[in-house]
Write an enzyme that holds these catalytic residues in place. Structure first.
Site, short mmCIF file in Angstrom:
data_model
loop_
_atom_site.label_atom_id
_atom_site.label_comp_id
_atom_site.label_asym_id
_atom_site.label_seq_id
_atom_site.Cartn_x
_atom_site.Cartn_y
_atom_site.Cartn_z
N GLU A 112 1.23 -0.42 -4.94
CA GLU A 112 0.23 0.62 -5.25
C GLU A 112 0.91 1.98 -5.22
O GLU A 112 1.49 2.37 -4.20
CB GLU A 112 -0.88 0.61 -4.20
N ASP A 163 0.81 -1.21 0.00
CA ASP A 163 0.00 0.00 0.00
C ASP A 163 0.85 1.27 0.00
O ASP A 163 1.86 1.36 0.70
CB ASP A 163 -0.85 -0.04 1.28
C1 GLC Z 1 -4.03 3.44 -0.02
C2 GLC Z 1 -5.35 2.76 0.17
C3 GLC Z 1 -6.31 3.73 0.75
C4 GLC Z 1 -5.79 4.20 2.08
C5 GLC Z 1 -4.39 4.75 1.93
C6 GLC Z 1 -3.75 4.94 3.26
O1 GLC Z 1 -4.07 4.43 -0.95
O2 GLC Z 1 -5.79 2.25 -1.04
O3 GLC Z 1 -7.58 3.19 0.91
O4 GLC Z 1 -6.64 5.17 2.60
O5 GLC Z 1 -3.57 3.90 1.21
O6 GLC Z 1 -3.38 3.72 3.80
#
Ligand code: GLC
Ligand code: MG
Length: 689
Positions: A381, A311
């Site tokens: 991500e 993440d």
């Molecule tokens: C990522 C997740 C999101 C979250 C963020 C902080 O972007 O997809 O949902 O709020 O990280 O962890």
């Protein structure tokens, strides 16, 4: 026994003459060498020879019988009629073995890599709060997921990514982790997790967990120890001096809006949080933090988890100098700089050293990837919209492995300009920039973004699923996309998402509503009580899994058909991808594999008008094209001349055709492949070519 014996000892004498007998008991020749033979003895021997040769004839007449003395057996078997076939057989065996080894080596050397599990199936994202509630509290849970595993068998999906279910105060619904080694009671227990994983593995499903390295919850033990300046934990987070009511240390802003610095009264300093103030950023410049995270990776890999979605990785490191970031609009008064769009995030994202940390994570996962079939998958991500090269860096380099792929979010932008040219542009952003030999992937929705059915419009849902499942690479499907679920309306008083509490329009609740399983109360999401943590979409009585399973023309049935086709057809799962045509309405491409006559032409109308596409200049296509599948069911099986391929708005066609002329050799600039393979039709195998 003595060599020099009279006729009574004839058996032994015979053995010494037997050309096939070479000293069976080890003392024959030695005994013979020690003998000094006198003349009289020689005479006696010549008589003996005669007798012996008679005896030999006699013995060779004997039929083999059980318990034959060894010497007789040897004499018997050394006859040409036994010896020759034996020798032929021996050499034949040697030759065959050598040939087999050579063929095995050749096959191994010539075989292309098999697709790994994360390449062979789409990744299905479960938002656990909204998938299936087993205990009736209105929030989905792990047991609920387990109850519904058949759904994946039905869809032919093997890879499941579950958004976080760690223990958490749920300020960001699990993306604020209080304990990385525990399950939140809302979702179940560690036993429920283990049971789920075992059930998934026994069905051949892989479980991908969310891993959140950038931050923890402010309730995490480490944060408490850090704010009380425990010597070991003092530098676990990013702290700097500031006054309780004074100016912030710099102009950095949180992704959720406003300053990313919050004063902590316990420690008397400010800490950094690139997301909520309840999500303090970990300090990855501290090697102990990296070690902690690696230990957590080990913990879950030991449990048997098959991969991680990492993440928010680009936020993991910040510039140590902590200077103000440049404003996008230099004339904007600094007090109005409150959102991520106001700043160039030069010092808070993608810092030097980030990829070293991720490569270390990958290396740790590789340790657990050695057994056959146990490859551990890693996807990162990071939204770097304008800077595609930054995204591509997460693929790693030729020398160092990193993620298997970074998520590709470009297709989320399809609705901004529904046209064939735009679809091609977005696809090409990835294909044209992806490092050679890497594996592409496509995302059209997730828990952070408006559902594509709502942003693009319901009309395009089927076409988008077709695009997703016929492009090369791994498709990601956010729960509900397989039935075309849409965003819900959430009133201000219903808002659950913290991001929505900062800014109503940023709420991510609309795309997180419970999955619509059937037309019963609560859409079958909660069968025990009347609670759902977010309202259901009112269309659930018609748009639901059960109803669509019964309808051959449903979004679900088409998803399933395309996914199954993709997995059974080599051109679709690992063949060439070639652009053929793009205009205001239609985007069209070919999927083919060298050596295989069967190929596929995909024609999708993303525009605003029905279209007639003329592909007569594509000489590699046959003159008549028969539709294998149309998203408009009525057109299944239709035959079009290649000069007049008709599509309605939002219609997609899969055309299967047979050809001896491949498109890719004549148009190398228009074609991509991750790893080239050719098909040998005569023996039905793939080989490197
Ligand atoms: C990522 C997740 C999101 C979250 C963020 C902080 O972007 O997809 O949902 O709020 O990280 O962890
Ligand atoms: Mg950080």
């Amino acid at each position: 026994m003595s060599y020099r014996n009279d006729s009574d000892s004839v058996e032994l004498g015979e053995c010494t003459r037997n050309p096939g007998y070479k000293d069976a008991d080890g003392d024959g020749p030695a005994a013979r060498d020690n003998i000094s033979v006198s003349d009289s003895e020689e005479k006696r021997d010549s008589i003996g020879v005669k007798r012996l040769s008679d005896a030999r004839d006699e013995y060779t007449q004997i039929k083999p019988y059980a318990g034959m003395p060894k010497e007789v057996l040897v004499l018997y078997s050394s006859k040409a009629r036994y010896r020759v076939p034996r020798e032929i057989l021996f050499w034949l065996t040697v030759c065959c073995t050598l040939a087999l080894v050579a063929v095995t080596i050749a096959v191994i050397a010539l075989s292309p890599k098999c697709l790994s599990w994360w390449q062979a199936s789409p990744v299905y994202q479960i938002y656990p709060r909204s998938f299936k509630d087993s205990d009736g509290d209105g929030v989905g849970d792990l047991k609920g997921i387990r109850e519904k595993l058949d759904h994946f068998e039905y869809l032919n999906i093997k890879s499941i990514w579950i958004s976080p279910f760690y223990r958490s105060p749920m300020k960001d619904f699990g993306y604020d982790v209080e304990d990385f080694r525990d399950i939140d009671p809302l979702f179940g227990t560690m036993k429920d997790f283990e049971d789920l994983l075992a059930a998934m593995h026994s069905k051949g499903l892989k479980l991908i967990m969310d891993f959140i390295p950038n931050h923890t919850s402010d309730l995490h033990r480490w944060f408490n120890l850090s704010r009380t300046r425990d010597p070991h934990y003092e530098d676990y987070y990013v702290w700097t001096d500031c006054k309780p009511d004074g100016p912030k240390p710099n102009n950095w802003v949180s992704i959720f809006g406003n300053s990313s610095w919050t004063y902590d009264e316990v420690r008397g300093q400010c800490y950094l949080h690139q997301f909520l103030k309840e999500q303090p950023d970990l300090n990855f410049r501290n090697p102990d933090v990296i070690k902690e995270m690696i230990d957590i990776i080990h913990f879950w890999l030991e449990k048997g988890v098959d991969g991680f979605r990492m993440d928010a990785v680009k936020h993991m490191l910040e510039a140590p100098h902590m200077r103000d970031e440049p404003q996008v609009d230099p004339n904007k008064p600094p007090e109005l700089v409150t959102t991520e769009w106001d700043l160039h995030s030069d010092y808070t994202t993608s810092q030097v050293g980030l990829h070293d940390i991720l490569r270390e994570f990958r290396a740790q996962m590789d340790i657990y990837s050695q057994e056959p079939g146990r490859y551990r998958f890693m996807v990162t991500e990071s939204y770097d919209y304008e800077e595609v090269y930054k995204t591509m860096m997460y693929y790693g380099s030729r020398l160092e492995k990193e993620g298997d792929f970074p998520f590709n979010f470009y297709l989320l932008d399809l609705p901004h300009n529904t046209s064939g040219v735009w679809a091609k542009h977005l696809v090409h952003l990835w294909m044209g920039n992806m490092p050679k030999g890497k594996w592409p992937n496509w995302v059209v929705g997730n828990h952070d973004r408006t559902r594509i059915s709502s942003s693009a419009g319901r009309l395009y849902v089927r076409a988008i699923n077709m695009l997703l499942l016929t492009l090369p690479g791994t498709a990601t499907t956010y729960y509900g996309e397989e039935i075309g679920m849409e965003n819900i309306n959430v009133t201000a008083s219903q808002i659950q998402d913290p991001a929505g509490k900062y800014n109503t329009s940023a709420s991510r609740d609309p795309q997180r509503s419970p999955l619509q399983w059937n037309a019963d109360t609560n859409a079958g999401f909660n069968e025990k009580t009347n609670l759902t943590w977010l309202p259901l979409h009112p269309d659930y009585e018609t748009v639901n899994v059960e109803a669509q399973m019964k309808d051959d023309g449903s979004v679900l049935a088409q998803y399933r058909f395309l996914n199954t086709l993709r997995q059974s057809e080599l051109p679709l799962n690992r063949g060439w991808f070639c652009y053929v045509h793009a205009d205001a309405n239609v985007f069209s491409y070919i999927r083919e594999l060298d050596g295989l006559k069967r190929a596929f032409l995909i024609v999708v109308n993303f525009g605003k008008e029905s279209a007639v596409t003329d592909l007569s200049s594509v000489r590699e296509l046959p003159d008549e094209l028969k539709v294998l599948m149309s998203t408009t069911i009525a057109n299944d099986g239709k035959v079009f001349p290649k000069s007049r391929i008709q599509t309605e708005v939002g219609e997609g066609l899969v055309i299967q055709y047979s050809t001896n002329t491949r498109f890719n050799p004549n148009h190398p600039e228009e074609c991509y492949i991750s790893e080239k393979a050719c098909y040998l039709e005569t023996i039905d195998i793939l080989y490197k070519c």
